[in-house]
Design a protein around this motif. Structure first.
Motif, short mmCIF file in Angstrom:
data_model
loop_
_atom_site.label_atom_id
_atom_site.label_comp_id
_atom_site.label_asym_id
_atom_site.label_seq_id
_atom_site.Cartn_x
_atom_site.Cartn_y
_atom_site.Cartn_z
N VAL A 22 37.21 20.61 18.15
CA VAL A 22 38.44 20.46 18.91
C VAL A 22 38.11 20.33 20.40
N THR A 24 39.73 21.89 23.67
CA THR A 24 40.70 22.91 24.01
C THR A 24 41.57 22.44 25.18
N ALA A 25 42.87 22.53 24.98
CA ALA A 25 43.80 22.12 26.02
C ALA A 25 44.06 23.30 26.96
N SER A 30 48.76 23.71 25.57
CA SER A 30 48.60 24.22 24.21
C SER A 30 49.89 24.85 23.72
N THR A 271 41.82 16.37 18.57
CA THR A 271 43.11 16.99 18.29
C THR A 271 43.07 18.45 18.77
N SER A 272 44.10 18.90 19.44
CA SER A 272 44.07 20.22 20.09
C SER A 272 43.97 21.35 19.08
#
Length: 334
Positions: A22, A24-25, A30, A271-272
């Protein structure tokens, strides 16, 4: 989950950061994604035609996810190139959680070695979400065939090498390679007949045009129950609950033989984390429902589930394992 399947997934520290899984947002992004996702239909690509084992598994799980979460989950069948077209479409889709793919052993663990120019890299272009199920491969013959055990197949094949035909759907599939492994273990040579799909292959094996056919239990179980074909042997380490009287190759004298097809849902890489976790929770929740579990088991599958990390670890283990099998078989596709 079978013990043999569990043993392939290494223990993963719950707090570990999964490389390539992933991106990370930031906390605000998020939280927003988690609270508002999904706001439109989710497309689940099935890289095979409708009606097959992969399609059945995908539809059973997608329907329950939609029902439980009030989401709109749409199945998109994208067959072609051994599943590569559909997986590649998912790998190149926007990493927003609205495009997923039902991957399996063939297109995730076998094809990276089988296809020199594979357009995607499973470990870096896709984000594992959750394993769904697994299934052994079963060898069948016509109910009118004289063969009732693998020992009889071996004895006949040794007397007349390359005289008995073995059908399977697609070069380089789990069924194809499981057949190669069984032949190598037994020291026999069968004449291979690859098919584009199960329909014509089943017609030919039921009529006796092809001596044997290998495919997943979900694909063949209905025909076994209807008395159309006779199961001879399965390729998993343990017997199937749906074919309890059919011995394994390990029981037939070929120790440690274990070749199964597993299925899992993935998203595009990037994809977060919140979306991956939300999807993982929805899939695991669906798999725990008695009707879904019974549907998968009734079709010959074993329910899996688990974390994204476990699925990623399985991929890291299975890609080199099947790569060695492909190289030993000599199979290669452009």
């Amino acid at each position: 989950m079978r013990f043999s399947m569990r043993s392939r997934i290494s223990a993963v520290n719950a707090g570990a950061v999964l490389l390539g899984l992933v991106v990370t947002a930031c906390p605000a992004a998020s939280a927003f994604a988690q609270s508002n996702y999904p706001s439109k239909p989710i497309r689940l690509i099935v890289p095979f035609p409708p009606g097959g084992g992969t399609d059945m598994i995908a539809r059973a799980v997608a329907q329950k996810i939609a029902e439980q979460n009030k989401w709109n989950v749409v199945i998109d069948n994208r067959p072609g190139a051994g599943g590569n077209l559909g997986v590649d479409a998912a790998a190149k889709a926007a990493p927003d959680g609205y495009t997923l793919v039902m991957g399996q052993t063939s297109n995730l663990a076998i094809n990276p070695t089988l296809y020199p120019k594979l357009p995607y890299k499973p470990l870096t272009d896709l984000a594992p979400v959750a394993l769904v199920s697994s299934s052994p491969i079963v060898m069948v013959a016509s109910v009118n065939s004289p063969f009732k055990s693998f020992a009889e197949v071996v004895a006949a094949a040794k007397k007349a090498p390359d005289s008995f035909t073995l059908g399977y759907s697609g070069n380089g599939t789990v069924a194809h390679l499981a057949g190669e492994m069984a032949e190598n273990a037994a020291g026999i040579q069968l004449r291979h007949v690859p098919y584009k799909g199960a329909a014509q292959a089943l017609t030919d094996v039921m009529s006796g045009q092809v001596a044997f056919y290998m495919s997943s239990i979900p694909t063949l179980l209905g025909h076994v129950r209807n008395g159309k074909v006779r199961p001879i042997v399965i390729t998993s380490a343990e017997r199937s609950g749906q074919l309890p009287d059919t011995p394994t190759l390990a029981e037939s004298g070929y120790k440690n033989f274990d070749a199964i097809s597993w299925f899992g849902i993935l998203a595009p890489a990037g994809t977060s984390a919140p979306i991956i976790q939300k999807l993982n929770q929805a899939i695991n929740q669906a798999l725990k429902q008695p009707d879904v579990a019974e549907k998968l088991r009734s079709e010959g599958g074993d329910v899996l589930g688990g974390s994204p990390e476990q699925f990623a670890q399985l991929l890291r283990n299975e890609i080199p394992r099947w790569g060695q099998i492909v190289k030993k078989s000599g199979a290669s596709l452009d």
